[in-house]
Motif scaffolding. Structure first.
Motif, mmCIF file in Angstrom:
data_model
loop_
_atom_site.group_PDB
_atom_site.id
_atom_site.type_symbol
_atom_site.label_atom_id
_atom_site.label_comp_id
_atom_site.label_asym_id
_atom_site.label_seq_id
_atom_site.Cartn_x
_atom_site.Cartn_y
_atom_site.Cartn_z
ATOM 1 N N VAL A 91 -48.126 -26.240 24.504
ATOM 2 C CA VAL A 91 -48.292 -27.509 23.613
ATOM 3 C C VAL A 91 -47.972 -27.199 22.061
ATOM 4 N N PRO A 92 -47.012 -28.110 21.425
ATOM 5 C CA PRO A 92 -46.970 -27.346 20.017
ATOM 6 C C PRO A 92 -47.838 -28.223 19.162
ATOM 7 N N VAL A 93 -48.475 -27.637 17.960
ATOM 8 C CA VAL A 93 -49.402 -27.756 17.184
ATOM 9 C C VAL A 93 -48.685 -27.674 15.682
ATOM 10 N N GLN A 94 -48.856 -28.574 14.722
ATOM 11 C CA GLN A 94 -48.409 -28.574 13.575
ATOM 12 C C GLN A 94 -49.407 -28.221 12.323
ATOM 13 N N SER A 95 -49.271 -27.501 11.721
ATOM 14 C CA SER A 95 -49.917 -26.792 10.650
ATOM 15 C C SER A 95 -49.115 -26.641 9.384
ATOM 16 N N THR A 96 -49.851 -26.310 8.343
ATOM 17 C CA THR A 96 -49.228 -25.854 7.029
ATOM 18 C C THR A 96 -49.837 -24.673 6.758
ATOM 19 N N ARG A 97 -48.882 -23.546 5.962
ATOM 20 C CA ARG A 97 -49.298 -22.289 5.645
ATOM 21 C C ARG A 97 -48.764 -22.078 4.049
ATOM 22 N N THR A 98 -49.281 -21.212 3.256
ATOM 23 C CA THR A 98 -48.884 -21.022 1.971
ATOM 24 C C THR A 98 -47.861 -19.858 2.219
ATOM 25 N N VAL A 99 -46.718 -19.828 1.447
ATOM 26 C CA VAL A 99 -45.513 -18.762 1.415
ATOM 27 C C VAL A 99 -45.326 -18.380 0.038
ATOM 28 N N THR A 100 -45.303 -17.216 -0.493
ATOM 29 C CA THR A 100 -44.789 -16.860 -1.665
ATOM 30 C C THR A 100 -43.310 -16.511 -1.671
ATOM 31 N N VAL A 101 -42.414 -17.149 -2.398
ATOM 32 C CA VAL A 101 -41.187 -17.266 -2.591
ATOM 33 C C VAL A 101 -40.521 -16.438 -3.671
ATOM 34 N N ASN A 102 -39.456 -15.561 -3.519
ATOM 35 C CA ASN A 102 -39.051 -14.648 -4.537
ATOM 36 C C ASN A 102 -37.995 -15.647 -5.140
ATOM 37 N N THR A 103 -38.294 -16.000 -6.686
ATOM 38 C CA THR A 103 -37.545 -16.773 -7.342
ATOM 39 C C THR A 103 -36.706 -16.144 -8.359
ATOM 40 N N GLY A 104 -36.446 -14.789 -8.268
ATOM 41 C CA GLY A 104 -35.565 -13.979 -9.186
ATOM 42 C C GLY A 104 -34.266 -14.493 -9.221
ATOM 43 N N HIS A 105 -33.424 -14.456 -10.377
ATOM 44 C CA HIS A 105 -32.020 -14.979 -10.447
ATOM 45 C C HIS A 105 -31.256 -13.730 -11.561
ATOM 46 N N TRP A 106 -29.968 -13.902 -11.521
ATOM 47 C CA TRP A 106 -29.365 -13.104 -12.429
ATOM 48 C C TRP A 106 -28.855 -14.270 -13.424
ATOM 49 N N GLU A 107 -29.125 -13.760 -14.885
ATOM 50 C CA GLU A 107 -28.943 -14.261 -16.186
ATOM 51 C C GLU A 107 -27.668 -13.503 -16.815
ATOM 52 N N THR A 108 -27.067 -14.169 -17.774
ATOM 53 C CA THR A 108 -25.735 -13.545 -18.440
ATOM 54 C C THR A 108 -26.527 -13.410 -19.858
ATOM 55 N N GLN A 109 -26.642 -12.358 -20.387
ATOM 56 C CA GLN A 109 -27.191 -12.136 -22.034
ATOM 57 C C GLN A 109 -26.302 -11.802 -22.888
ATOM 58 N N MET A 110 -26.286 -12.142 -24.106
ATOM 59 C CA MET A 110 -25.302 -11.637 -25.163
ATOM 60 C C MET A 110 -25.988 -10.388 -25.845
ATOM 61 N N VAL A 111 -25.359 -9.236 -25.963
ATOM 62 C CA VAL A 111 -25.896 -7.979 -26.331
ATOM 63 C C VAL A 111 -24.937 -7.374 -27.429
ATOM 64 N N GLU A 112 -25.563 -6.809 -28.561
ATOM 65 C CA GLU A 112 -24.610 -6.070 -29.587
ATOM 66 C C GLU A 112 -24.611 -4.463 -29.100
ATOM 67 N N VAL A 113 -23.369 -4.107 -29.185
ATOM 68 C CA VAL A 113 -23.240 -2.747 -28.842
ATOM 69 C C VAL A 113 -22.470 -2.039 -30.043
ATOM 70 N N PRO A 114 -22.714 -0.718 -30.418
ATOM 71 C CA PRO A 114 -22.096 -0.120 -31.538
ATOM 72 C C PRO A 114 -20.639 0.171 -31.037
#
Length: 506
Positions: free
Chosen positions: A229-252
């Motif tokens: 018999v199916p039983v509905q329940s709720t659980r807490t999950v930790t999601v990895n929300t890391g993402h790639w960003e484009t940054q402006m960097v000064e180079v000699p």
């Protein structure tokens, strides 16, 4: 025996016909010589006399013979046997079983992230710079020089010569030789043998047999069914929300003076570039979850069972039996009798004989001759030439390069996991046992009992029957004729001794 008597009779008849045609003197047979013969030779004065002899010929006839044999009579008997029946017995039992119940738990996990760090380094490297240089080289050349020489050599000149040669030849010589050898002559002998034959006959017997007759019966019961018999329940999950960003960097990118050497003392020049960086992040969310639980339920059922009942039946069977019967047969036995004979064989022997022949032999005599030939020799000569040589000198240079390193960094996050916890449960089920109950039954069966019976059986018997045969025999005048010659029967068979061992017929 019969074949031997027939052969003797045929030989006698052939002798009589020959004797009637010729008495041995060359004159035809015409009148009686007074010896009792019906036909004699006129010139010889004697001839064969025909005599009646009694011989025995085998004759077969059927005779009734009394024989004792065994016959079988039917006799009914009774026996008691035990039959076992299976009686069902129902019993309820309780069983304890373990169910694995899933349970969600949370734990803190440490993990390591590698962060990139850039570092500038200076390195020295060596370069091979090419340059050319002229050089004087001495080398040796082989110059050819011709020279004439004289040589003396020997040649083998062939010639032929005739030679007389003596050789040995093997000449075959044939001789006649007498050899004794043994031959196995077959002799046949008749024998009588009595043997027993099993004569088949059929007989009808009544037989009782048991048949299992099938019938159907409905059985009602309950069975345990487990459902999820199916039983509905709720659980807490930790999601990895890391993402790639484009940054402006000064180079000699150099010192800014345009020389590119870095020795002018001014500030270095920089430029702005785009760089992709990974920005880590964690977020906790509530997620709906469906789990399944096992539920046990008792369900009634009805099924059709096929059973068999025992039933006795009667049938008539045809049984084949055999009775013994004596018979007689005559067979021939062949025996091999050794007999020594003589034959003449040609034997080949080889004799040595010397012969002479003239042969032509090829020989060679040595002869000296002279010839002139040219020899070429190579003399070494030294020469000089100028050669351009390519060489390389090493040169040290400096360069700057960027090195990227990954530095480990420890981070923490919460993870949900599921653990199965054992739980004991109880259920009741029905078990059916079968008890074997013995029951005695009585059966009637038929047995064949042997009985000695006397019978008359036809048998073939061989008897010797007397038979009269007429054969020739000389009487009164003997075997010799009056003209001084013998008759054909005396010359071929030795007179009348073939039929009378004591001499002539009288």
């Amino acid at each position: 025996m019969l074949r031997y008597m027939v052969m003797v009779t045929a030989a006698l008849l052939w002798t009589v016909s020959s004797a009637q045609a010729d008495c041995g003197c060359g004159a035809p047979v015409s009148s009686d010589c007074g010896c009792g013969s019906a036909t004699v030779a006129d010139d010889c004065g004697c001839g064969p006399t025909m005599v009646t002899k009694t011989i025995y010929v085998p004759t077969y006839e059927t005779v009734m013979k009394t024989v004792t044999c065994t016959e079988y009579t039917k006799e009914e008997r009774t026996r008691t046997y035990t039959v076992y029946k299976r009686v069902p017995r129902t019993e309820e039992k309780t069983q304890t079983y373990t169910v694995q119940v899933p349970e969600t738990r949370t734990k803190t996990v440490e993990y390591t992230v590698m962060k990139p760090v850039q570092e500038t380094r200076t390195a020295e490297y060596t370069v091979m710079v090419p340059y050319t240089e002229e050089k004087t080289v001495e080398y040796t050349v082989m110059v050819p020089v011709k020279e004439e020489k004289t040589q003396t050599y020997t040649v083998q000149v062939p010639y032929t010569e005739e030679v007389e040669q003596t050789y040995t030849v093997q000449v075959p010589v044939y001789e006649d030789k007498e050899v004794n050898y043994t031959v196995m002559v077959p002799t046949y002998e008749e024998k009588t043998q009595t043997y027993t034959v099993q004569v088949p006959y059929t007989e009808e017997v009544e037989q009782t047999y048991t048949v299992q007759v099938p019938y159907t019966e409905e059985v009602t019961g309950t069975r345990t069914v487990t459902k999820r018999v199916p039983v509905q329940s709720t659980r807490t999950v930790t999601v990895n929300t890391g993402h790639w960003e484009t940054q402006m960097v000064e180079v000699p990118c150099g010192c800014g003076c345009g020389s590119g050497c870095g020795d002018c003392g001014c500030a270095p020049c920089t430029r702005t570039v785009c760089k992709r960086c990974w920005v880590p992040g964690c977020e906790t969310r509530e997620v709906p979850c469906t789990t399944y639980e096992c539920v046990t339920e008792e369900v009634p059922y009805t099924c059709t069972v096929t059973k068999c009942r025992t039933e006795e039946r009667t049938r008539t069977c045809t049984v084949t039996k055999c009775r013994p019967e004596e018979r007689t047969r005559t067979y021939k036995v062949c025996k091999m009798v050794p007999e020594t004979r003589t034959k003449t064989v040609k034997v080949c022997k080889m004799t040595t004989e010397e012969r002479t022949r003239t042969c032509t032999v090829h020989k060679c005599r040595p002869e000296e001759r002279t010839r002139t030939y040219t020899v070429t020799k190579c003399v070494p000569e030294t020469r000089t030439k100028t050669v351009t040589v390519n060489k390389c000198r090493p040169e040290t240079r400096t360069r700057e390069y960027t090195v990227t390193k990954c530095v480990p960094e420890t981070m923490t996050k919460e993870v949900n996991y599921t653990v199965c916890v054992p739980e004991e449960r109880t259920r009741t089920y029905t078990v059916t046992h079968y008890d074997c109950v013995p029951e005695e039954k009585t059966a009637t069966y038929t047995v064949c009992v042997p009985v000695q019976v006397t019978k008359e059986v036809p048998v073939k018997v061989c008897k010797m029957v007397a038979q009269e045969v007429t054969v020739p025999c000389s009487t009164g005048c003997g075997c010799a004729s009056s003209c001084g010659c013998e008759s054909y029967s005396c010359r071929r068979f030795g007179g009348c001794r073939l039929f009378h061992r004591g001499g002539c017929c009288n």
